[in-house]
Write a protein that holds these residues in place. Structure first.
Motif, PDB file in Angstrom:
ATOM      1  N   SER A  18       0.839  -1.205   0.000  1.00 31.35           N
ATOM      2  CA  SER A  18       0.000   0.000   0.000  1.00 31.35           C
ATOM      3  C   SER A  18       0.867   1.245   0.000  1.00 31.35           C
ATOM      4  O   SER A  18       1.972   1.234   0.551  1.00 31.35           O
ATOM      5  N   GLU A  43      -6.363  -6.559   0.871  1.00 32.75           N
ATOM      6  CA  GLU A  43      -7.218  -7.181  -0.136  1.00 32.75           C
ATOM      7  C   GLU A  43      -7.904  -6.061  -0.915  1.00 32.75           C
ATOM      8  O   GLU A  43      -8.493  -5.152  -0.331  1.00 32.75           O
ATOM      9  N   SER A  66      -1.854  -2.176   6.294  1.00 27.99           N
ATOM     10  CA  SER A  66      -0.863  -3.219   5.952  1.00 27.99           C
ATOM     11  C   SER A  66       0.541  -2.761   6.369  1.00 27.99           C
ATOM     12  O   SER A  66       1.367  -3.584   6.782  1.00 27.99           O
ATOM     13  N   SER A  75      -1.930   3.458   6.452  1.00 28.05           N
ATOM     14  CA  SER A  75      -2.052   2.139   5.820  1.00 28.05           C
ATOM     15  C   SER A  75      -1.979   1.046   6.876  1.00 28.05           C
ATOM     16  O   SER A  75      -0.995   0.944   7.617  1.00 28.05           O
TER      17      SER A  75
HETATM   18  C1  LIG Z   1     -10.546  -0.097  -4.613  1.00 24.22           C
HETATM   19  C2  LIG Z   1     -10.645  -0.850  -3.316  1.00 24.22           C
HETATM   20  C3  LIG Z   1     -11.036  -2.170  -3.315  1.00 24.22           C
HETATM   21  C4  LIG Z   1     -11.152  -2.876  -2.108  1.00 24.22           C
HETATM   22  N1  LIG Z   1     -11.517  -4.203  -2.140  1.00 24.22           N
HETATM   23  C5  LIG Z   1     -11.680  -4.868  -0.972  1.00 24.22           C
HETATM   24  C6  LIG Z   1     -12.074  -6.242  -0.983  1.00 24.22           C
HETATM   25  O1  LIG Z   1     -12.232  -6.863  -2.011  1.00 24.22           O
HETATM   26  N2  LIG Z   1     -12.251  -6.863   0.204  1.00 24.22           N
HETATM   27  C7  LIG Z   1     -12.066  -6.215   1.392  1.00 24.22           C
HETATM   28  O2  LIG Z   1     -12.269  -6.823   2.450  1.00 24.22           O
HETATM   29  N3  LIG Z   1     -11.644  -4.931   1.431  1.00 24.22           N
HETATM   30  C8  LIG Z   1     -11.455  -4.244   0.272  1.00 24.22           C
HETATM   31  N4  LIG Z   1     -11.006  -2.941   0.307  1.00 24.22           N
HETATM   32  C9  LIG Z   1     -10.645  -2.332   1.599  1.00 24.22           C
HETATM   33  C10 LIG Z   1      -9.141  -2.439   1.847  1.00 24.22           C
HETATM   34  O3  LIG Z   1      -8.739  -3.778   1.946  1.00 24.22           O
HETATM   35  C11 LIG Z   1      -8.773  -1.734   3.163  1.00 24.22           C
HETATM   36  O4  LIG Z   1      -9.095  -0.353   3.042  1.00 24.22           O
HETATM   37  C12 LIG Z   1      -7.326  -1.901   3.560  1.00 24.22           C
HETATM   38  O5  LIG Z   1      -7.134  -1.325   4.832  1.00 24.22           O
HETATM   39  C13 LIG Z   1      -6.371  -1.221   2.565  1.00 24.22           C
HETATM   40  O6  LIG Z   1      -5.035  -1.456   2.955  1.00 24.22           O
HETATM   41  P1  LIG Z   1      -4.104  -0.275   3.482  1.00 24.22           P
HETATM   42  O7  LIG Z   1      -4.784   0.286   4.708  1.00 24.22           O
HETATM   43  O8  LIG Z   1      -2.801  -0.910   3.823  1.00 24.22           O
HETATM   44  O9  LIG Z   1      -3.984   0.742   2.404  1.00 24.22           O
HETATM   45  C14 LIG Z   1     -10.882  -2.230  -0.881  1.00 24.22           C
HETATM   46  C15 LIG Z   1     -10.468  -0.878  -0.903  1.00 24.22           C
HETATM   47  C16 LIG Z   1     -10.344  -0.197  -2.104  1.00 24.22           C
HETATM   48  C17 LIG Z   1      -9.900   1.246  -2.094  1.00 24.22           C
END
Ligand SMILES: Cc1cc2nc3c(=O)[nH]c(=O)nc-3n(C[C@H](O)[C@H](O)[C@H](O)COP(=O)(O)O)c2cc1C
Length: 228
Positions: A26, A91, A33, A31
């Motif tokens: 990310s 994800e 992750s 974030s």
């Molecule tokens: C475009 C997009 C698609 C996502 N798809 C999913 C998904 O398929 N399943 C899920 O549980 N979360 C989904 N999320 C939520 C992200 O997994 C969640 O915001 C996560 O914290 C992102 O990682 P980061 O905080 O390290 O950036 C999605 C978020 C975005 C912006």
């Protein structure tokens, strides 16, 4: 060919701490992750490991430039240095993120005799915004296989990650955190067990045959694998 038991002898036991590279997928400022990557780093350090985290900001898309780009070089040299990896992906649309995949795609399986991932251990983790799922960790496992890594059995999947970290980015205590400790402990154990013999583990008959075709004109039965 020396008997397998002889090949297992370690020529020079390692004295340095086990080395881990952590990748996360990310670029977001807050974030989850990345927060999880830092939790894994703290745990592995507490268990006696040396840890580096790669930050993918500024990493070009695969093949958008040549591999001498400084971020690509940084990533490759960290992987070469490492003896184990931890991969933490969000994800996104039911799979790992492009940011995560790009990092893995920049790592060559082999470049001459240099093999930046082969024989290293790997632990996989994911964070999600929704309910618990295993889509990203399952894909990471497939990638681990492709990179010829020793992917450990345990894994961590953190659902609704926005609920699991405090304002300072630390993971709250609870079963999901305990699972992260378990995964770190397991990847440490597998790394200690295998790092000295990674070269032995990645040595393949078919590749020896490719390197030295004259030596392998005979069939496997003639070089000591099978008794006739
Ligand atoms: C475009 C997009 C698609 C996502 N798809 C999913 C998904 O398929 N399943 C899920 O549980 N979360 C989904 N999320 C939520 C992200 O997994 C969640 O915001 C996560 O914290 C992102 O990682 P980061 O905080 O390290 O950036 C999605 C978020 C975005 C912006």
């Amino acid at each position: 060919m020396a008997p397998a038991s002889e090949q297992l002898q370690v020529a020079q036991p390692f004295t340095h701490d086990p080395r881990f590279l952590i990748l996360y997928g990310s670029l977001r400022e807050r974030s989850f992750s990345r927060f999880l990557a830092y939790e894994a780093a703290r745990l592995l350090e507490a268990m006696g490991g040396e840890v580096r985290i790669f930050h993918a900001d500024g990493l070009p898309l695969p093949d958008d430039t040549t591999a001498d780009h400084p971020k690509v070089q940084e990533l490759r040299s960290l992987s070469l240095w490492s003896e184990g990896h931890v991969w933490v992906s969000p994800e996104r649309h039911g799979n790992l993120t492009g940011v995560m995949k790009s990092q893995i795609d920049w790592l060559p399986l082999s470049e001459g005799s240099v093999r930046p991932t082969q024989g290293r251990t790997l632990a996989v983790m994911q964070v999600s915004g929704g309910s618990q799922s295993f889509n990203a960790v399952n894909s990471l496992r497939i990638l681990g296989r492709w990179m010829r890594m020793i992917t450990i059995p345990n894994q961590s999947s953190v659902p609704m990650a926005y609920k699991e970290f405090n304002d300072a980015g630390r993971m709250k205590p609870g079963p999901l955190y305990d699972r992260v400790v378990d995964v770190c402990e397991e990847v440490m154990k597998f790394t200690l067990l295998t790092r000295e013999r990674a070269d032995y583990l990645v040595d393949r008959y078919s590749e020896r045959k490719e390197r030295e075709p004259d030596r392998f004109k005979v069939v496997a039965a003639d070089i000591g694998f099978v008794k006739r």
